[in-house]
Design an enzyme around this catalytic site. Structure first.
Site, mmCIF file in Angstrom:
data_model
loop_
_atom_site.group_PDB
_atom_site.id
_atom_site.type_symbol
_atom_site.label_atom_id
_atom_site.label_comp_id
_atom_site.label_asym_id
_atom_site.label_seq_id
_atom_site.Cartn_x
_atom_site.Cartn_y
_atom_site.Cartn_z
ATOM 1 N N HIS A 261 0.875 -1.172 0.000
ATOM 2 C CA HIS A 261 0.000 0.000 0.000
ATOM 3 C C HIS A 261 0.911 1.221 0.000
ATOM 4 O O HIS A 261 1.671 1.449 0.945
ATOM 5 C CB HIS A 261 -0.920 -0.004 1.220
ATOM 6 C CG HIS A 261 -1.893 -1.134 1.222
ATOM 7 N ND1 HIS A 261 -2.309 -1.772 2.373
ATOM 8 C CD2 HIS A 261 -2.531 -1.759 0.200
ATOM 9 C CE1 HIS A 261 -3.170 -2.725 2.060
ATOM 10 N NE2 HIS A 261 -3.317 -2.739 0.743
ATOM 11 N N GLU B 203 1.527 3.622 2.995
ATOM 12 C CA GLU B 203 2.068 3.079 4.240
ATOM 13 C C GLU B 203 3.588 3.066 4.108
ATOM 14 O O GLU B 203 4.198 2.062 3.748
ATOM 15 C CB GLU B 203 1.466 1.700 4.501
ATOM 16 C CG GLU B 203 -0.047 1.786 4.722
ATOM 17 C CD GLU B 203 -0.756 0.442 4.738
ATOM 18 O OE1 GLU B 203 -0.071 -0.594 4.862
ATOM 19 O OE2 GLU B 203 -1.995 0.425 4.612
ATOM 20 N N HIS C 127 3.358 -3.372 6.690
ATOM 21 C CA HIS C 127 2.256 -2.435 6.475
ATOM 22 C C HIS C 127 2.302 -1.343 7.541
ATOM 23 O O HIS C 127 3.240 -1.263 8.328
ATOM 24 C CB HIS C 127 0.914 -3.167 6.524
ATOM 25 C CG HIS C 127 0.624 -3.984 5.308
ATOM 26 N ND1 HIS C 127 -0.409 -3.698 4.437
ATOM 27 C CD2 HIS C 127 1.221 -5.091 4.806
ATOM 28 C CE1 HIS C 127 -0.434 -4.587 3.452
ATOM 29 N NE2 HIS C 127 0.553 -5.444 3.662
ATOM 30 N N GLU D 122 2.058 -4.813 11.045
ATOM 31 C CA GLU D 122 1.558 -3.435 11.081
ATOM 32 C C GLU D 122 2.486 -2.660 12.009
ATOM 33 O O GLU D 122 2.528 -2.890 13.209
ATOM 34 C CB GLU D 122 0.116 -3.401 11.583
ATOM 35 C CG GLU D 122 -0.866 -4.187 10.724
ATOM 36 C CD GLU D 122 -1.253 -3.455 9.446
ATOM 37 O OE1 GLU D 122 -0.891 -2.260 9.316
ATOM 38 O OE2 GLU D 122 -1.921 -4.061 8.597
#
Length: 734
Positions: free
Chosen positions: A360, A363, A498, A591
């Protein structure tokens, strides 16, 4: 879950016909009057926001577009037109300040805006330093007034998506305590993040104080009057307003003046601020911790990334190799940095590991961490760091810092604080790359339900569905490039980096029950994945900080900061699931931070938060068993031999040299090696907590039928003993 949330937005209550309603949200503006703030200086005049440009009928129209995701197709739909009604003209206290909307500054100009973010979005500013005149509920308290904070699916819980003042609050304000004298230079605001409601502030004033009792306002240069700053026209787009003149104070207040009619004064904010030296300040906070590593702590666009990678390669030519695995939709190359003592060569028995970032594009932290990691490995190798030297001698490390360079360039142009929550997430075809891999879960589970696994349908290396291989299939070039890369190199371990949360998620990412939004869906290797996830989470400084608050709407710390991906939210077509079912590679999603695109002054601390975790995770490739499957006659390795572990319904295969790696947690395992044309062999393999994989080699003998095939293919005569043996097997006499 994002698809579900965005789809539900279509059913949100209709927005009222007017924007820009002031104070009590009644159409038109109240007469200017005294603003009574407890302990404040008297009388600040209200100033209406400048009305939008009129159309022929005296109203202004704004087209709000939302993204609705239905299955795997991204559809853009126009929302109902919102009508802006011009309020009754009044004499204002001062000219309206011109806003600085997201995306209007080039990166070089952004540096001239002055100060970095104070830290509302990154959580550097604690909840105790945020106050407000009132709040509709605890879930809409001042601690939720952080830029880009996300709400849960339901409104009214503890995790709503903004600070919102009570409807009866005639003089709402949102206050931030910087902790010590600070130079404030700007404010960034958003509206409320909600599936069900539209709430945003359309204009506000700014006040400052050193003691939270005596306040003064930000004023325009030309008029000397209180400045009124235009704010938002939708819930999500960040709007930056630079102060006419930076102010030194400890406290800053935002005072909403007008807001969406029918809504409430709700906002999310970030404050741009620089520390100042004050010898009389006895309560100076400790300076933000950083890193002593001599690395390049800044954000790198595509050109700068290439330059940096080239510099690392030139500095450490003996352990690095740069290669491209393909191109993005816009033609930008997907560069990989390979690091090993013998770059470009797969050594027998040496596992291949990878990190992937930037799937993404918005990110951005993962991208910078991988650029920092390659610098660090090079620097420490030259210094003779034994840990780094061992890593590079025992494995081949592949670092893909930007899987979606097109999306990143969009986000980079907007800037770290102005990119919002989603812009740059998708590639230039509006494809979410983490939903774009082939769904191999469904055919596997259907075959399992029919009792076909593993005898008819394999439990590993599932083939691509026919629809996915068609020329007109909706498969991004970035996705195709990564799939080819996966097939070309026998990866064993991977992590997909991410941002936007602080948690490690592991497969399966897709729920087994169709259309379930979330459901615990473990793999046969659940113990291994939980171990891998725990290793990263347990080595990450931010995840281990017990004093930190949750990022958005879920507290993952109660589960050790790890979660089964499907139990969080279902993700069909994820790279994690595809990697597990189509290759030998075990992959988790990390994350990295609450802030998807942290300001570059946060990068040193983010590097320290993740440095040990990045190294420790790579070292887990030594966990389990490893060996070579060889032919008894030729002593050559057997490619594509199947390694099956009793009790675990997922197999792996050998690489072209016959070597394999099977990640396992400590214990005793019965392991079987088999290959077409060979007799299978089973042996016991013990995995311990000692470093290094347990060596578990196999020697396979060809079956008589296979030997016959090879002899006939070579044009040789069949030996009498082999012929007699074959005839006996057929039940015939010589």
């Amino acid at each position: 879950m994002w698809g579900l949330l965005l789809a539900l937005a279509a059913f949100a209550p209709a927005v009222g016909p007017a924007l820009g309603a002031p104070r009590n949200s009644v159409l038109g503006l109240a007469q200017p009057g005294t603003t009574k703030v407890p302990g404040s200086t008297p009388a600040l005049h209200s100033s209406p926001a400048q009305p939008p440009a009129e159309t022929a009928n005296g109203t202004s129209e704004q087209h709000v577009r939302i993204r609705v995701i239905k299955k795997k197709k991204v559809i853009m739909k126009k929302r109902k037109k919102l009508t802006l009604t011009r309020p009754t003209p009044l004499v204002t206290a001062g000219p309206l300040v011109t806003p600085t909307p997201a995306g209007t500054l080039d990166p070089a100009e952004k540096q001239e805006t002055g100060c970095p973010p104070l830290g509302l979005e990154s959580l550097r500013v604690s909840d105790s330093r945020l106050e407000a005149s009132s709040s509709q509920s605890f879930g809409l308290g001042p601690h939720r007034g952080r830029l880009n904070i996300q709400s849960g699916l339901e409104d009214g819980d503890l995790y709503d998506g903004a600070w919102c003042a009570e409807e009866q609050d005639a003089d709402p304000w949102f206050q931030v305590d910087a902790g010590h004298p600070t130079r404030f230079s700007g404010v960034i605001t958003q509206g409320r993040n909600s599936v069900w409601r539209y709430d945003w502030v359309t204009s506000y004033k700014v006040q400052f104080s050193n003691d939270s009792r005596t306040w003064w306002g930000s004023r325009n240069h030309s008029s000397g009057m209180d400045a009124v700053f235009p704010a938002n026209s939708d819930p999500e787009t960040p709007v930056l307003n630079l102060l006419p003149e930076p102010q030194v104070a400890r406290f800053i207040r935002l005072l909403p003046q007008t807001w969406l009619q029918g809504g409430a004064p709700c906002l999310r904010a970030e404050i741009l601020a620089c520390p100042v030296s004050d010898p009389n300040d006895l309560f100076l906070e400790a300076p933000a911790s950083g890193s002593s590593d001599p690395l390049d702590f800044q954000h790198h666009n595509y050109k700068a990334m290439r330059k940096l990678m080239k510099q690392v390669q030139e500095q450490c030519p003996n352990i690095t190799r740069i290669y491209s695995i393909g191109k993005s939709y816009q033609g930008l190359k997907l560069y990989v940095m390979e690091m090993s003592d013998k770059p470009g060569e797969h050594e027998l028995g040496e596992p291949e590991v990878r990190y992937v970032a930037g799937m993404h594009g918005n990110e951005a932290l993962g991208r910078e961490l991988l650029l920092l990691l390659m610098q660090f490995l090079c620097h420490e190798f030259l210094r003779g760091n034994p840990r780094v030297t061992r890593l590079l001698s025992e494995m081949r490390i592949h670092l893909l810092p930007s899987m979606n360079p097109d999306g990143y360039e969009i986000a980079y142009h907007r800037g770290s604080e102005l990119v919002g929550w989603a812009e740059g997430r998708w590639n230039n075809q509006s494809i979410d790359l983490n939903h774009n891999f082939a769904d191999l879960n469904t055919p596997l589970w259907e075959a399992q339900d029919d009792g076909k696994v593993p005898h008819i349908v394999p439990n590993h290396h599932l083939p691509l569905p026919t629809y996915y291989t068609l020329p007109n299939a909706t498969v991004a070039p970035e996705t195709r490039a990564v799939i080819k890369w996966m097939k070309r190199i026998p990866f064993v371990l991977s992590a997909n980096l991410h941002g936007g949360e602080l948690v490690v998620s592991y497969p399966f990412d897709m729920t087994r029950t169709p259309w379930a939004a979330r459901e615990l869906t473990p793999t046969p290797d659940d113990a291994v994945f939980r171990w891998l996830s725990t290793v990263y989470a347990g080595s990450n400084l931010a995840m281990q900080d017990t004093s930190r608050r949750p990022c958005h709407s879920q507290d993952f710390s109660v589960h050790g900061n790890i979660i089964n991906g499907a139990d969080w939210h279902t993700v069909p077509g994820s790279m994690n699931d595809f990697s597990y079912l189509h290759t030998n590679c075990f992959e988790v999603t990390v994350e990295l931070s609450c802030d998807k695109f942290p300001h570059e002054n946060e990068l040193p601390q983010e590097w320290e938060n993740n440095k040990d975790a990045l190294l420790t995770y790579l070292e887990q490739v030594r966990m389990g068993i490893a060996g070579v499957v060889r032919d008894k006659d030729t002593e050559l390795g057997i490619a594509d031999a199947v390694i099956a572990v009793d009790g675990i319904n997922h197999d792996v295969t050998t690489a072209w040299g016959g070597d394999y790696w099977r990640l396992l947690t400590p214990g005793d395992y019965m392991v079987t090696a088999s290959a077409e044309g060979y007799h299978s062999v089973t042996r016991n393999c013990r995995v311990t907590f000692e470093e290094g994989p347990f060596p578990c080699n196999f020697v396979l003998t060809k079956t008589p039928k296979q030997r016959l095939r090879e002899l006939l293919a070579a044009g040789a005569k069949v030996p009498p003993d082999l012929r007699r043996r074959l005839e006996r097997l057929r039940g015939q006499k010589d």
